[in-house]
Every structure is written in C-alpha cells, then in structure tokens.
Design a protein around this motif. Structure first.
Motif, PDB file in Angstrom:
ATOM      1  N   ARG A 273       0.831  -1.203   0.000  1.00 45.13           N
ATOM      2  CA  ARG A 273       0.000   0.000   0.000  1.00 45.13           C
ATOM      3  C   ARG A 273       0.866   1.253   0.000  1.00 45.13           C
ATOM      4  O   ARG A 273       0.574   2.230  -0.706  1.00 45.13           O
ATOM      5  N   GLN A 274       1.927   1.238   0.776  1.00 39.62           N
ATOM      6  CA  GLN A 274       2.853   2.370   0.802  1.00 39.62           C
ATOM      7  C   GLN A 274       3.517   2.555  -0.565  1.00 39.62           C
ATOM      8  O   GLN A 274       3.693   3.671  -1.028  1.00 39.62           O
ATOM      9  N   TRP A 275       3.871   1.449  -1.185  1.00 40.27           N
ATOM     10  CA  TRP A 275       4.487   1.518  -2.515  1.00 40.27           C
ATOM     11  C   TRP A 275       3.509   2.099  -3.531  1.00 40.27           C
ATOM     12  O   TRP A 275       3.877   2.934  -4.363  1.00 40.27           O
ATOM     13  N   GLY A 276       2.250   1.692  -3.453  1.00 39.19           N
ATOM     14  CA  GLY A 276       1.251   2.178  -4.403  1.00 39.19           C
ATOM     15  C   GLY A 276       1.048   3.678  -4.322  1.00 39.19           C
ATOM     16  O   GLY A 276       1.027   4.371  -5.340  1.00 39.19           O
ATOM     17  N   PHE A 277       0.925   4.204  -3.089  1.00 37.45           N
ATOM     18  CA  PHE A 277       0.775   5.641  -2.933  1.00 37.45           C
ATOM     19  C   PHE A 277       2.031   6.383  -3.388  1.00 37.45           C
ATOM     20  O   PHE A 277       1.954   7.517  -3.878  1.00 37.45           O
ATOM     21  N   GLY A 278       3.175   5.742  -3.218  1.00 36.74           N
ATOM     22  CA  GLY A 278       4.434   6.382  -3.596  1.00 36.74           C
ATOM     23  C   GLY A 278       4.639   6.528  -5.083  1.00 36.74           C
ATOM     24  O   GLY A 278       5.511   7.281  -5.522  1.00 36.74           O
ATOM     25  N   LEU A 279       3.850   5.821  -5.885  1.00 40.79           N
ATOM     26  CA  LEU A 279       3.990   5.916  -7.335  1.00 40.79           C
ATOM     27  C   LEU A 279       3.437   7.224  -7.885  1.00 40.79           C
ATOM     28  O   LEU A 279       3.911   7.715  -8.911  1.00 40.79           O
ATOM     29  N   LEU A 280       2.434   7.782  -7.225  1.00 39.63           N
ATOM     30  CA  LEU A 280       1.743   8.955  -7.777  1.00 39.63           C
ATOM     31  C   LEU A 280       2.657  10.159  -7.975  1.00 39.63           C
ATOM     32  O   LEU A 280       2.681  10.740  -9.069  1.00 39.63           O
ATOM     33  N   PRO A 281       3.443  10.593  -6.968  1.00 43.30           N
ATOM     34  CA  PRO A 281       4.334  11.740  -7.195  1.00 43.30           C
ATOM     35  C   PRO A 281       5.326  11.485  -8.326  1.00 43.30           C
ATOM     36  O   PRO A 281       5.604  12.375  -9.129  1.00 43.30           O
ATOM     37  N   GLY A 282       5.834  10.258  -8.406  1.00 48.17           N
ATOM     38  CA  GLY A 282       6.782   9.929  -9.467  1.00 48.17           C
ATOM     39  C   GLY A 282       6.146   9.971 -10.838  1.00 48.17           C
ATOM     40  O   GLY A 282       6.770  10.412 -11.818  1.00 48.17           O
ATOM     41  N   LEU A 283       4.914   9.514 -10.949  1.00 51.24           N
ATOM     42  CA  LEU A 283       4.218   9.532 -12.238  1.00 51.24           C
ATOM     43  C   LEU A 283       3.987  10.957 -12.719  1.00 51.24           C
ATOM     44  O   LEU A 283       4.182  11.269 -13.905  1.00 51.24           O
ATOM     45  N   ILE A 284       3.577  11.821 -11.812  1.00 55.15           N
ATOM     46  CA  ILE A 284       3.350  13.221 -12.179  1.00 55.15           C
ATOM     47  C   ILE A 284       4.645  13.876 -12.652  1.00 55.15           C
ATOM     48  O   ILE A 284       4.692  14.550 -13.685  1.00 55.15           O
ATOM     49  N   THR A 285       5.713  13.667 -11.883  1.00 50.85           N
ATOM     50  CA  THR A 285       7.005  14.268 -12.231  1.00 50.85           C
ATOM     51  C   THR A 285       7.555  13.680 -13.528  1.00 50.85           C
ATOM     52  O   THR A 285       8.075  14.410 -14.381  1.00 50.85           O
ATOM     53  N   ALA A 286       7.437  12.367 -13.694  1.00 51.67           N
ATOM     54  CA  ALA A 286       7.964  11.712 -14.892  1.00 51.67           C
ATOM     55  C   ALA A 286       7.276  12.209 -16.151  1.00 51.67           C
ATOM     56  O   ALA A 286       7.925  12.370 -17.202  1.00 51.67           O
ATOM     57  N   ALA A 287       5.974  12.463 -16.072  1.00 47.00           N
ATOM     58  CA  ALA A 287       5.250  12.962 -17.246  1.00 47.00           C
ATOM     59  C   ALA A 287       5.807  14.317 -17.680  1.00 47.00           C
ATOM     60  O   ALA A 287       6.028  14.556 -18.879  1.00 47.00           O
ATOM     61  N   GLY A 288       6.048  15.200 -16.731  1.00 47.77           N
ATOM     62  CA  GLY A 288       6.606  16.507 -17.062  1.00 47.77           C
ATOM     63  C   GLY A 288       8.010  16.415 -17.631  1.00 47.77           C
ATOM     64  O   GLY A 288       8.348  17.095 -18.612  1.00 47.77           O
ATOM     65  N   TYR A 289       8.829  15.554 -17.051  1.00 46.13           N
ATOM     66  CA  TYR A 289      10.202  15.409 -17.530  1.00 46.13           C
ATOM     67  C   TYR A 289      10.250  14.747 -18.907  1.00 46.13           C
ATOM     68  O   TYR A 289      11.128  15.069 -19.725  1.00 46.13           O
ATOM     69  N   ALA A 290       9.344  13.830 -19.165  1.00 50.28           N
ATOM     70  CA  ALA A 290       9.314  13.174 -20.472  1.00 50.28           C
ATOM     71  C   ALA A 290       9.063  14.193 -21.575  1.00 50.28           C
ATOM     72  O   ALA A 290       9.721  14.177 -22.628  1.00 50.28           O
ATOM     73  N   VAL A 291       8.123  15.094 -21.349  1.00 54.43           N
ATOM     74  CA  VAL A 291       7.832  16.143 -22.335  1.00 54.43           C
ATOM     75  C   VAL A 291       9.065  17.032 -22.541  1.00 54.43           C
ATOM     76  O   VAL A 291       9.445  17.346 -23.674  1.00 54.43           O
TER      77      VAL A 291
END
Length: 251
Positions: free
Chosen positions: A19-37
């Motif tokens: 559960r902790q791992w699952g919640f921890g994915l959200l900040p990384g996903l948001i940041t990764a999307a911006g960096y990918a662009v």
C-alpha cells in the motif's frame, strides 16, 4: 556492496508494504510525465542549439562539421539528461513530501529498538517544504556546476568519452543519495552542510547506494517504480550510519 545492500533492503521493505508503494507511485508519475515532455523537446531541439552555438563550423569541410556538431549535440542532450536525473529526485520528493516523510518515519518506527525515540522534525509542513526546496535548489546548483565541468571535459580525446562519463555517473550517484537521505536526515535536524560532510566521509557507501539508482533511472519509468523503495533504503542507510557513529563513539 554495502550501499547496494541498503538499496535492495529498501525495495524489499516496500514489497512487504504494498500500500505504501502504491501511494508512492503517484508523485513519481506526475514528475515523470513533465520530464518526459521536456526531454522530448530537448532531443528535438538539441541539434539546432548545437548549430547555433558553433557558427564558426559553417565553413568546415565535410564530414568534420557534421561530426563535431553531432558530438556536441550528444553532449548537450547528455547534460540535459544528467540534469534531469539529478533534479528528478528533488522534484519528486518535493511533490511527494508528505507521503515520503510518513514512509521514512514508518521505516524508522519498525527498525527502532524498544524505547528508542523516533526522530521527528517538529516543524509544520510548510516549513519542511520550504527547507526542502531551498536545500534541493542548493544541491542542484552544485550538481549543475559539476555537470558543466564534465561537459567541458567531454571534449578531451578518448578520456572525454570513457573516464569522464564514468566519473560523472559516480558524482550523480553521490548527489542522488544526498537527496534521498535528506528525507530522514531533515527529520533528525541535520542540515545540508552537515549532510554533505557526513556523506563525503563515507563516499564509497554513498556512491554504492546512488550509482545503481542512476543507472536504473536511465530506463524509462523505472525511476517511478523504485522511488518509494529508494526512500526506504535511504532511511535504512541513515540508520546504519548512525549505528556506525555510535560504535565509533564508544570505541
């Protein structure tokens, strides 16, 4: 190897706390999307920037102008990628500060001996965020200066294409470890200057933890998946260093 062990232990910890791992994915996903662009735009424009920066090469005969600008384009994009690797962790930690703070504290609680107090900053969230942002910016400035140095050294024949990138990865690993351990160390009241001194005193351990992460972060989306475990592993590393300091004090 000891640094890598802490990294592996951190991944095992989040595997046991999904559960902790699952919640921890959200900040990384948001940041990764911006960096990918941003990296896509950089890749598309890097050649134009190299041509703009080297007008003196317009009159060079073929293939030297193309080879020179091609190498410069690769170095320019590599510098941008290095900066993205270094700043990705800082931005992700800032976005996910409340969660990562709670995750690090939970690791401390589980690892604490009976009666051992769990470190807490005692500061309001906005104050923690402000300190984290300021210190992350200071680290980013230091890392950028190193990146500019490696960019310049990249023009050296042979060495610039072999030794310099290898050293650059190690320096990136050092700063990456600093960013990750900051979550646990800030709760202990350890500020940036003290953190850098602490990590410099254990360079091999620090690089051993951060270098595999730098290499993993080169694989798309892997950074997002391993971030929660990296924070947990960094907390375990901090606890390990504290234990070493206690033993040294006793000796």
């Amino acid at each position: 190897m000891a640094g890598m062990k802490y990294l592996v232990e951190g991944q095992r910890w989040v595997a046991r706390h999904r559960r902790q791992w699952g919640f921890g994915l959200l900040p990384g996903l948001i940041t990764a999307a911006g960096y990918a662009v941003a990296l896509v735009v950089l890749a598309l424009r890097a050649e134009d920037v190299a041509a703009w920066a080297t007008p003196f090469a317009d009159g060079w005969s073929s293939p030297w102008a193309g080879l020179f600008r091609g190498a410069l384009t690769a170095l320019f994009f590599g510098g941008g990628l290095l900066l993205a690797l270094l700043s990705f962790t800082a931005v992700t930690l800032l976005v996910g500060q409340p969660f990562y703070e709670a995750l690090s504290e939970r690791v401390d609680r589980e690892q604490a001996r009976e009666g051992e107090p769990v470190p807490e900053s005692g500061l309001p969230l906005w104050r923690d965020l402000w300190i984290s942002a300021c210190e992350s910016l200071a680290v980013l400035v230091r890392a950028t200066l190193w990146g500019l140095l490696f960019f310049a050294l990249g023009f050296l024949p042979v060495v610039g294409q072999t030794v310099v990138p290898a050293v650059g990865f190690c320096v990136s690993g050092f700063f990456l470890t600093e960013e990750l351990t900051a979550v646990a160390l800030q709760r202990r009241g350890v500020r940036l200057r003290e953190r850098l001194e602490l990590l410099r005193s254990r360079k091999m351990l620090t690089v051993g933890f951060g270098l595999p992460l730098v290499l993993l972060f080169l694989v798309p989306f892997v950074a997002v998946l391993v971030m929660p475990g990296a924070v947990a592993g960094a907390t375990l590393l901090v606890r390990g260093v504290e234990g070493e300091q206690e033993r040294e004090a006793v000796d």
